[in-house]
Design a protein around this motif. Sequence first.
Motif, PDB file in Angstrom:
ATOM      1  N   TYR A  65       0.845  -1.195   0.000  1.00 39.98           N
ATOM      2  CA  TYR A  65       0.000   0.000   0.000  1.00 39.98           C
ATOM      3  C   TYR A  65       0.881   1.247   0.000  1.00 39.98           C
ATOM      4  O   TYR A  65       1.500   1.591   1.008  1.00 39.98           O
ATOM      5  CB  TYR A  65      -0.923   0.009   1.234  1.00 39.98           C
ATOM      6  CG  TYR A  65      -2.247  -0.646   0.967  1.00 39.98           C
ATOM      7  CD1 TYR A  65      -3.407   0.095   0.722  1.00 39.98           C
ATOM      8  CD2 TYR A  65      -2.343  -2.041   0.938  1.00 39.98           C
ATOM      9  CE1 TYR A  65      -4.616  -0.522   0.461  1.00 39.98           C
ATOM     10  CE2 TYR A  65      -3.555  -2.668   0.685  1.00 39.98           C
ATOM     11  CZ  TYR A  65      -4.683  -1.897   0.441  1.00 39.98           C
ATOM     12  OH  TYR A  65      -5.887  -2.512   0.169  1.00 39.98           O
ATOM     13  N   VAL A  66       0.934   1.933  -1.151  1.00 40.49           N
ATOM     14  CA  VAL A  66       1.744   3.140  -1.277  1.00 40.49           C
ATOM     15  C   VAL A  66       0.936   4.223  -1.981  1.00 40.49           C
ATOM     16  O   VAL A  66       0.404   3.998  -3.071  1.00 40.49           O
ATOM     17  CB  VAL A  66       3.046   2.873  -2.068  1.00 40.49           C
ATOM     18  CG1 VAL A  66       3.773   4.179  -2.356  1.00 40.49           C
ATOM     19  CG2 VAL A  66       3.957   1.947  -1.284  1.00 40.49           C
ATOM     20  N   ASN A  67       0.835   5.391  -1.347  1.00 40.95           N
ATOM     21  CA  ASN A  67       0.243   6.559  -1.991  1.00 40.95           C
ATOM     22  C   ASN A  67       1.351   7.223  -2.818  1.00 40.95           C
ATOM     23  O   ASN A  67       2.405   7.556  -2.291  1.00 40.95           O
ATOM     24  CB  ASN A  67      -0.297   7.528  -0.940  1.00 40.95           C
ATOM     25  CG  ASN A  67      -1.104   8.653  -1.558  1.00 40.95           C
ATOM     26  OD1 ASN A  67      -0.644   9.325  -2.465  1.00 40.95           O
ATOM     27  ND2 ASN A  67      -2.301   8.873  -1.044  1.00 40.95           N
ATOM     28  N   ASN A  68       1.112   7.412  -4.115  1.00 37.35           N
ATOM     29  CA  ASN A  68       2.166   7.869  -5.021  1.00 37.35           C
ATOM     30  C   ASN A  68       2.594   9.315  -4.838  1.00 37.35           C
ATOM     31  O   ASN A  68       3.684   9.698  -5.253  1.00 37.35           O
ATOM     32  CB  ASN A  68       1.736   7.665  -6.477  1.00 37.35           C
ATOM     33  CG  ASN A  68       1.778   6.205  -6.873  1.00 37.35           C
ATOM     34  OD1 ASN A  68       2.555   5.427  -6.332  1.00 37.35           O
ATOM     35  ND2 ASN A  68       0.920   5.827  -7.802  1.00 37.35           N
ATOM     36  N   ASN A  69       1.758  10.140  -4.237  1.00 34.52           N
ATOM     37  CA  ASN A  69       2.156  11.542  -4.090  1.00 34.52           C
ATOM     38  C   ASN A  69       1.464  12.160  -2.880  1.00 34.52           C
ATOM     39  O   ASN A  69       0.525  12.941  -3.008  1.00 34.52           O
ATOM     40  CB  ASN A  69       1.831  12.346  -5.351  1.00 34.52           C
ATOM     41  CG  ASN A  69       2.647  13.631  -5.410  1.00 34.52           C
ATOM     42  OD1 ASN A  69       3.651  13.776  -4.724  1.00 34.52           O
ATOM     43  ND2 ASN A  69       2.212  14.565  -6.226  1.00 34.52           N
ATOM     44  N   ALA A  70       1.954  11.781  -1.711  1.00 35.55           N
ATOM     45  CA  ALA A  70       1.376  12.292  -0.464  1.00 35.55           C
ATOM     46  C   ALA A  70       2.461  12.382   0.592  1.00 35.55           C
ATOM     47  O   ALA A  70       3.510  11.751   0.488  1.00 35.55           O
ATOM     48  CB  ALA A  70       0.248  11.391   0.014  1.00 35.55           C
ATOM     49  N   GLY A 109      -0.776   7.284   7.572  1.00 30.67           N
ATOM     50  CA  GLY A 109      -0.544   5.915   8.007  1.00 30.67           C
ATOM     51  C   GLY A 109      -1.829   5.267   8.508  1.00 30.67           C
ATOM     52  O   GLY A 109      -2.127   4.102   8.204  1.00 30.67           O
ATOM     53  N   GLN A 110      -2.619   6.048   9.255  1.00 34.59           N
ATOM     54  CA  GLN A 110      -3.872   5.533   9.777  1.00 34.59           C
ATOM     55  C   GLN A 110      -4.885   5.309   8.651  1.00 34.59           C
ATOM     56  O   GLN A 110      -5.573   4.283   8.614  1.00 34.59           O
ATOM     57  CB  GLN A 110      -4.433   6.506  10.816  1.00 34.59           C
ATOM     58  CG  GLN A 110      -5.601   5.949  11.613  1.00 34.59           C
ATOM     59  CD  GLN A 110      -5.784   6.665  12.951  1.00 34.59           C
ATOM     60  OE1 GLN A 110      -4.988   7.510  13.337  1.00 34.59           O
ATOM     61  NE2 GLN A 110      -6.830   6.316  13.664  1.00 34.59           N
ATOM     62  N   LYS A 111      -4.943   6.235   7.714  1.00 33.09           N
ATOM     63  CA  LYS A 111      -5.894   6.134   6.592  1.00 33.09           C
ATOM     64  C   LYS A 111      -5.584   4.916   5.715  1.00 33.09           C
ATOM     65  O   LYS A 111      -6.484   4.139   5.374  1.00 33.09           O
ATOM     66  CB  LYS A 111      -5.842   7.406   5.760  1.00 33.09           C
ATOM     67  CG  LYS A 111      -6.727   7.409   4.524  1.00 33.09           C
ATOM     68  CD  LYS A 111      -6.642   8.751   3.812  1.00 33.09           C
ATOM     69  CE  LYS A 111      -7.506   8.787   2.559  1.00 33.09           C
ATOM     70  NZ  LYS A 111      -6.968   7.893   1.501  1.00 33.09           N
ATOM     71  N   LEU A 112      -4.302   4.751   5.354  1.00 28.86           N
ATOM     72  CA  LEU A 112      -3.939   3.625   4.491  1.00 28.86           C
ATOM     73  C   LEU A 112      -4.149   2.293   5.199  1.00 28.86           C
ATOM     74  O   LEU A 112      -4.551   1.303   4.573  1.00 28.86           O
ATOM     75  CB  LEU A 112      -2.474   3.758   4.050  1.00 28.86           C
ATOM     76  CG  LEU A 112      -2.160   4.890   3.064  1.00 28.86           C
ATOM     77  CD1 LEU A 112      -0.674   4.897   2.726  1.00 28.86           C
ATOM     78  CD2 LEU A 112      -2.987   4.769   1.793  1.00 28.86           C
TER      79      LEU A 112
END
Length: 346
Positions: free
Chosen positions: A221-226, A233-236
């Motif tokens: 799980y990686v957000n590409n631009n955040a 961390g909590q949201k993902l």
Amino acid sequence: MATISDIAKQAHVSISTVSRVLNYDDSLSVTEATKRKVFETAEALNYTKYKTKQQKRRKQKSNKSFEKNIALFQWRQEDEEFDDLYYMSIRVGAERAAQRMGYNLIKASTDSALLKSVAGSICIGKFDAPTIKRILQLNENAVFIGSNFPLKNFDTINSDYEQAAELALKHLLKLGHKKIAFIGAEEHDNLHGYRQYRTPVVNTYRDLMRHYQLFDERYFYVNNNARLSVQLGQKLTHEALRSWEKRLPTAILAANDAMAIGVINELTAQKITVPAQISVIGINDLSFAQYLNPPLTTVKTFTEEMGEVGMITLQRRIERPSIAQRIVLSTELVIRQSTAAPRLTD
């Protein structure tokens, strides 16, 4: 090691307030100034400075020879430092080294008139290419701490994040984990690279897990631009738990300690115990890591020393300009109570 009581005494707040601030307790109502005081006190009390006789002699010489101004450029502004104390920690190290070496650090921006009178610039964070260019146009004596852009005519200081990720993963593998998830983010606007993912931690996770034939896209799980933060961390983690349902990993590697707090907070909210059900490991070992519940296993990056080495490197560039250097500091595994062997039922 400083205790919570030590921090509370020096910051003039209660032990409970210190604990809740360091654990990013959203229900705590205190001012931003109080939070800053707690975090900066924790950093200062846990900062172990290395000195040699040679450094002491250099200090004495510098105090007599240099009464100069250094521009301090910060990628994260003061109101943003709480999201990732990594940069606050580097700043603390740079400020202490500058004071010891006889320099005055002046917080600056690229349009600051003060830059006409500085001997050089210390730049903390992942600045984008146009900003780097503007800083160098103002003064060619510059050291960037945390940038991954190619060297041109400036020096850079970084930690070995490939080593950090490998140390974290091999610790989990040694404990017997095979289902290891990764939760993180990248800020592509401020990163240089040609691969799909541009940070060493992300690529090392993918490469090493594939090497051991353990990579599972469901656990990535990686957000590409955040921005790396407790909240992200909590949201993902919340999103990941919904998708995993009963197929939980036995361990999670978070991209940094701030993300690890978010991971632990969400697991706790969902009544998943750490480390009994899922182990959690972070990267950086910032001052708050030892005070979390449970205390966080992490990989130490020597952030204060990065600031100190940055100042020493800048002084060398001011005195004896030379070819640009990329200096990489080592990392070290710190084992605490957030990791354990996976349960036999897993």
